[in-house]
Scaffold this motif. Sequence first.
Motif, mmCIF file in Angstrom:
data_model
loop_
_atom_site.group_PDB
_atom_site.id
_atom_site.type_symbol
_atom_site.label_atom_id
_atom_site.label_comp_id
_atom_site.label_asym_id
_atom_site.label_seq_id
_atom_site.Cartn_x
_atom_site.Cartn_y
_atom_site.Cartn_z
ATOM 1 N N PRO A 182 32.515 87.258 10.501
ATOM 2 C CA PRO A 182 31.881 86.002 10.216
ATOM 3 C C PRO A 182 31.406 84.836 11.508
ATOM 4 C CG PRO A 182 34.092 86.391 9.202
ATOM 5 C CD PRO A 182 33.928 87.412 10.538
ATOM 6 N N ALA A 183 30.220 84.501 10.873
ATOM 7 C CA ALA A 183 29.628 83.396 11.949
ATOM 8 C C ALA A 183 30.924 82.274 11.692
ATOM 9 C CB ALA A 183 28.325 83.321 11.559
ATOM 10 N N SER A 184 30.379 81.518 12.836
ATOM 11 C CA SER A 184 31.330 80.193 13.029
ATOM 12 C C SER A 184 30.558 79.151 11.970
ATOM 13 C CB SER A 184 31.064 79.645 14.332
ATOM 14 O OG SER A 184 29.771 79.288 14.872
ATOM 15 N N ALA A 185 31.476 78.125 11.875
ATOM 16 C CA ALA A 185 31.094 77.018 10.835
ATOM 17 C C ALA A 185 29.803 76.401 11.244
ATOM 18 C CB ALA A 185 31.881 76.205 10.482
ATOM 19 N N GLU A 186 29.557 75.981 12.554
ATOM 20 C CA GLU A 186 28.283 75.770 13.122
ATOM 21 C C GLU A 186 27.136 76.467 12.874
ATOM 22 O OE1 GLU A 186 26.659 74.144 17.635
ATOM 23 O OE2 GLU A 186 28.678 75.186 17.414
ATOM 24 N N ARG A 187 27.388 77.730 13.080
ATOM 25 C CA ARG A 187 25.945 78.625 12.887
ATOM 26 C C ARG A 187 25.983 78.920 11.403
ATOM 27 N NH1 ARG A 187 27.519 83.940 14.721
ATOM 28 N NH2 ARG A 187 25.467 84.391 14.707
ATOM 29 N N LEU A 188 26.787 78.815 10.588
ATOM 30 C CA LEU A 188 26.462 78.833 9.162
ATOM 31 C C LEU A 188 25.942 77.474 8.688
ATOM 32 C CD1 LEU A 188 29.929 79.971 7.616
ATOM 33 C CD2 LEU A 188 27.853 81.352 7.807
ATOM 34 N N ASP A 189 26.079 76.342 9.183
ATOM 35 C CA ASP A 189 25.556 75.302 8.724
ATOM 36 C C ASP A 189 24.094 75.189 9.410
ATOM 37 O OD1 ASP A 189 27.747 74.035 7.680
ATOM 38 O OD2 ASP A 189 28.604 73.046 9.497
ATOM 39 N N ARG A 190 23.884 75.692 10.518
ATOM 40 C CA ARG A 190 22.624 75.872 11.247
ATOM 41 C C ARG A 190 21.617 76.656 10.209
ATOM 42 N NH1 ARG A 190 23.719 75.809 16.292
ATOM 43 N NH2 ARG A 190 24.360 77.950 16.401
ATOM 44 N N ALA A 191 22.123 77.821 9.914
ATOM 45 C CA ALA A 191 21.237 78.709 8.874
ATOM 46 C C ALA A 191 21.059 78.068 7.673
ATOM 47 C CB ALA A 191 22.275 80.161 8.632
ATOM 48 N N VAL A 192 22.105 77.426 7.166
ATOM 49 C CA VAL A 192 21.634 76.661 5.893
ATOM 50 C C VAL A 192 20.636 75.653 6.023
ATOM 51 C CG1 VAL A 192 22.386 75.115 4.117
ATOM 52 C CG2 VAL A 192 23.963 77.242 4.549
ATOM 53 N N ALA A 193 20.591 75.014 6.899
ATOM 54 C CA ALA A 193 19.599 73.702 7.354
ATOM 55 C C ALA A 193 18.265 74.464 7.288
ATOM 56 C CB ALA A 193 19.886 72.898 8.339
ATOM 57 N N ALA A 194 18.320 75.415 8.268
ATOM 58 C CA ALA A 194 17.050 76.110 8.621
ATOM 59 C C ALA A 194 16.381 76.816 7.185
ATOM 60 C CB ALA A 194 17.195 77.293 9.521
ATOM 61 N N LEU A 195 17.194 77.267 6.495
ATOM 62 C CA LEU A 195 16.750 77.994 5.125
ATOM 63 C C LEU A 195 16.151 76.825 4.398
ATOM 64 C CD1 LEU A 195 19.882 80.649 4.631
ATOM 65 C CD2 LEU A 195 17.293 81.042 4.690
ATOM 66 N N ARG A 196 16.872 75.806 3.967
ATOM 67 C CA ARG A 196 16.187 74.730 3.401
ATOM 68 C C ARG A 196 14.877 73.979 3.894
ATOM 69 N NH1 ARG A 196 22.056 71.562 2.664
ATOM 70 N NH2 ARG A 196 23.088 73.104 1.278
#
Length: 378
Positions: A182-196
Amino acid sequence: MNDFQEIADRVEIEALRGEFTDAAMMRDRARLAALFTPDGVLRMPNVPVEFIGREEIRTGGERLQAQWDFFVQNSHPGVIRLDGDTATGRTYMQEVARMLDGRSGLNFAVYHDSYRRTPKGWRFTERVYEVKYVDTTPLRGFAPGPDAQAHGTGETGDAGPASEASGADAPATGSADDFGAPASAERLDRAVAALRANGFAAELLDDAAAARARVRELIPEGASVFTGASETLGLSGIAQDIEEGDRYRAVRPLVLTMDRATESDRIRRLVATPDVFVASVAAVTETGSLVIASGSGSQLPACAGGAAKAIWIVGAQKVVPDLNTALRRVEEHALPLENVRAQAAYGQQSAVNRLLVLNAEPQPGRGTVLLLREAVGF
């Protein structure tokens, strides 16, 4: 009551109200619920919701906050009237919020409060939320941070500049090339922000069970739903929910009963243009792109735009820094595991015959990515 006791009570009640706002802002629903007496009530008639008892306040609040993109609450102290071991008061609110479905705005409201002294200090017995003013004008701002520049491309649908802005300073963590971790919390947040920023509705959920519940909320009863072949859908129970029972018009079970020699045109139309397409992806990048690999290509038309709505459920292990890493994940990780599944299911190996990259969603609200904090599927 002496003057010192009254001052102490007022200070403690002010602290209680401040703790409520802090817990709401930090999305700490367990802490927020603990600020109420065991039989405490949180009423919001304008929403409308009513939560009775700490457990309902916690779980109900979690359901509400799961719909937020962001939420900012400012509280302004109002009157406190003490009466021995009970008290009443008011707190004035100004709030700014944006939902994951794109709705946004600001409002002014007031909490009408009742308090009670307990062995653990003052607690709410009731909070009644009354909205005084609402402005639903779409908000144009965003939360500043490493992904801030990416929001500038949301209207154009061009993911190029967004990819550079949100990913250039994002070095791979130790698990970036460990395609099963699993990716880190920071990388998950970064992916969500970029998708939006790239036009997708993206939500970060704890696990597959949460995604299963959310999918049920997102798909209207009676919709025609095509489910892509996916370990994630099978392991989570989402495929079973859609394909069994009569809540939806499930496309896959119907297609499996049809004659491919005589009904190929009808099959093609059914799978290409459902009301809702549900599947997973091979990878999602921290720059906001989805990568879908396919052997037959049957699910790609619905995925790319044929379906009115698309929902992708994505395990945390599928987050990668960029497109090059995503393509390596397809070849080095997903394909070998899919080969094993295909041989067991169909008696033949799989292949990456078709590859689809979704860099942006030009129709806001059409595509929803449910990104999980846990690893699911492959």
